[in-house]
Write an enzyme that holds these catalytic residues in place. Structure first.
Site, PDB file in Angstrom:
ATOM      1  N   LYS A  45       3.871 -50.990 -41.719  1.00  0.00           N
ATOM      2  CA  LYS A  45       4.563 -50.023 -40.638  1.00  0.00           C
ATOM      3  C   LYS A  45       4.139 -48.496 -40.645  1.00  0.00           C
ATOM      4  O   LYS A  45       3.850 -48.112 -41.718  1.00  0.00           O
ATOM      5  CB  LYS A  45       6.164 -50.216 -40.849  1.00  0.00           C
ATOM      6  CG  LYS A  45       7.023 -49.608 -39.741  1.00  0.00           C
ATOM      7  CD  LYS A  45       8.385 -49.795 -39.990  1.00  0.00           C
ATOM      8  CE  LYS A  45       9.343 -49.367 -38.925  1.00  0.00           C
ATOM      9  NZ  LYS A  45      10.806 -49.405 -39.142  1.00  0.00           N
ATOM     10  N   SER A  96      13.424 -51.609 -35.980  1.00  0.00           N
ATOM     11  CA  SER A  96      12.230 -50.747 -35.216  1.00  0.00           C
ATOM     12  C   SER A  96      11.025 -51.408 -35.910  1.00  0.00           C
ATOM     13  O   SER A  96       9.697 -50.541 -35.585  1.00  0.00           O
ATOM     14  CB  SER A  96      12.349 -49.606 -35.637  1.00  0.00           C
ATOM     15  OG  SER A  96      12.700 -49.333 -37.188  1.00  0.00           O
ATOM     16  N   SER A 148      16.601 -52.978 -39.225  1.00  0.00           N
ATOM     17  CA  SER A 148      15.211 -53.036 -38.464  1.00  0.00           C
ATOM     18  C   SER A 148      14.056 -53.958 -39.013  1.00  0.00           C
ATOM     19  O   SER A 148      12.986 -54.057 -38.579  1.00  0.00           O
ATOM     20  CB  SER A 148      14.751 -51.399 -38.614  1.00  0.00           C
ATOM     21  OG  SER A 148      15.205 -50.488 -37.740  1.00  0.00           O
TER      22      SER A 148
END
Lengths: 97, 472
Positions: B64, B139, B163
């Site tokens: 990420k 996310s 997330s």
């Protein structure tokens, strides 16, 4: 003054060092209407005598680390991402003209 | 192929990493999941110094984009970090590379982690492999779809509310958020420090267990990192659940469609057949309803403070020139999207002296009550389970990150495990209207071994192991 007055919200934004357009502030006002409904759900819960929970685990740290230099960022690395650097400093516009 | 099966020659390993990189590039026009593709030559060269028996030897992975990678652009999908090149690696990046992993890219996310749709990424939405008209979830959306579409077997994310676990549900894969402090957060761009966790995605329980063996462990540079020893999670995840007590949250099941209820009940019957003790448990409805408010207030207040270092001066994109105030204001105005600035205003409102008691302190008190309610159940049961969502991924044009009261409990309850720090994961098990839905499992702090063991039993009965949704 309404507590969600546009100018009050603009002041909050400016304190955080950014601007918001009128349209964006109206959007924030709309979100506060929903937030108020959320807060009502919080207020419905009796928290008399309840301590705030700040972190998941509350075991105190009862030791101190050794005072040894470790994990140092070099000056060169520290300045690498700054737009303007001179000698060992990040350069900003003059404050005193 | 899942990662524990990948023991191959150096030549084959090199080919595999290069193929994964090529596939990541090939799916990009469809999924839009990547922010940066990484060079692999130097990493493959460095593999010569790594034992071929290392746990992730030659494994292509993605990270990420809020995880600092030395010399590689790290934007957290925010314009304000559009030119930020970290000068150091996050602790977990060093650990992954020491275990032989090859980082092939950095993945899209909701800006600074502050969303659940991946619609707020500076590079645009990430698309769901199961239906390209639907969101990936967020996310950690980019990492989720890279695993789901078979580009990599393992990807790093972060989880502050759900997330990792919600996008895992939307993408038919496993998403793990271990215990708070189990994985070091040193070098991970923060969102809300009392809730932030490093998490990850895999396609099999065995890989999920193996990944934690690599990622977990004490790091002196993260004060919240735990000293507890790292266990051999793979060896303990046998799927033997005789006598294991499982609580199904009745409040959430009551809201589920018949389609989802039937599949959940079937799974619970299968677990009973394996000897597990499964019961429906009603949790305090008022506390469940308050989860979103507690999360919203605490996370925005903490984010407002955490992101005050994004000033456009020491690092990041800079606008303005007349004074430092001019630089900061113009950089932050242009650098943060409307959504993020709106969240910061709400956070600042909650932190203001006159509002702190009613907002932040109240939320922190209710947080304690929610955690006590969870622990009441975990005192009697080994695990709490419920669907991670009542439906599959929403359509792109039918969702947003505006605060919403819709499906208040069922779509927001997973942040409980961020409040408590207890380990929590999502595993594939059902479909609703043809779209995947995962089951969330939460156990007591540092009982990841028990969590993976129950997950293995579920995987054994569903057969949903190493499922790939190709998009090419």
């Amino acid at each position: 003054m309404n507590k969600y007055d546009k100018e009050f919200l603009r002041k909050l934004a400016n304190q955080l060092m950014f601007d918001m357009t009128d349209e964006e502030l109206e959007n924030v006002q709309a979100e506060f209407v929903v937030l108020e409904k959320q807060l009502e759900l919080l207020e419905a819960i009796n928290t008399d005598g309840v301590e705030e929970m700040i972190y998941p685990f509350e075991a105190p740290t009862s030791f101190m680390r050794e005072d040894e230099v470790d994990n140092v960022l070099s000056v060169e690395d520290a300045l690498k991402n700054a737009k303007t650097a001179r000698q060992d400093f990040i350069v900003l516009p003059r404050v005193v003209k | 192929m899942d990662m524990h099966m990948m023991k191959m020659s150096r030549v084959a390993t090199e080919m595999h990493a290069r193929e994964a990189l090529e596939k990541a590039k090939a799916v990009q026009p469809k999924l839009n999941a990547m922010v940066t593709f990484c060079e692999v030559d130097e990493q493959l060269e460095n593999l010569k110094n790594i034992d071929t028996n290392a746990k992730l030897y030659g494994m292509p992975i993605v990270l990420k984009d809020n995880i600092n990678t030395k010399g590689i652009l790290t934007t957290a999908s925010s314009n304000i970090l559009g030119n930020y090149i970290p000068v150091y690696n996050a602790h977990i990046v060093d650990k992954l590379q020491a275990a032989g992993a090859i980082v092939i890219g950095k993945t899209s996310m909701d800006e600074l982690g502050m969303g659940g749709t991946n619609l707020s990424a500076a590079t645009g939405p990430v698309y769901n492999p199961y239906d390209l008209n639907r969101i990936s979830g967020g996310s950690s959306g980019g990492s989720a779809v890279m695993v789901s579409s078979g580009v990599v077997p393992f990807a790093l994310g972060t989880d502050t509310g759900d997330s990792v676990r919600k996008p895992a549900s939307y993408n038919n894969i496993i998403g793990v958020k271990p215990t708070y402090g189990r994985i070091s957060r040193y070098g991970v761009i923060p969102y809300a420090s009392s809730l932030d966790h490093v998490g990850y995605f895999t396609r099999s329980v065995r890989d999920a267990a193996l990944a934690l063996e690599v990622l977990a462990g004490r790091d002196d540079r993260d004060m919240t990192s735990s000293y507890l020893p790292v266990e051999e999670y793979t060896a303990k995840a046998t799927g033997e659940v005789s006598g294991v007590k499982v609580a199904v949250i009745k409040n959430i099941m009551d809201m589920a469609s018949d389609e989802l209820k039937t599949q959940t009940n079937t799974l619970m019957e299968q677990l009973r057949a394996k000897g597990a003790v499964v019961e429906e448990v009603t949790m305090n409805e008022d506390l469940l309803k308050a989860c979103l408010a507690v999360y919203f207030v605490i996370s925005n207040c903490e984010a407002t403070a955490n992101h005050s270092n994004l000033d456009g001066i020491r690092f990041g994109v800079q606008y303005g020139e007349n004074s430092y105030e001019d630089i900061m204001t113009k950089s932050r105005t242009a650098g943060f999207s409307t959504l993020i600035r709106k969240r910061f205003v709400i956070g600042s409102f909650g932190l203001a002296d006159e509002n702190q008691e009613r907002l932040l302190r109240k939320a922190q008190k209710v947080r304690r009550l929610i955690v006590e309610e969870m622990h009441r159940v975990l005192g009697e049961f080994d695990a709490i389970v419920a669907p991670a969502s009542l439906h599959g991924a929403p359509l792109l044009d039918a969702t947003s990150d505006q605060l919403s009261l819709e499906y208040l409990i069922a779509e927001n309850y997973m942040c409980m495990a961020n409040f408590s720090g207890d380990p929590s994961m999502t595993i594939p098990y059902a479909t609703v209207e043809g779209l995947p839905v995962g089951l969330n499992i939460t156990c007591s702090a540092f009982n990841e071994a028990g969590m993976f063991n129950l997950a293995k039993a579920i995987e054994d009965v569903t057969g949903l192991c190493d499922v790939v949704k190709e998009v090419l």
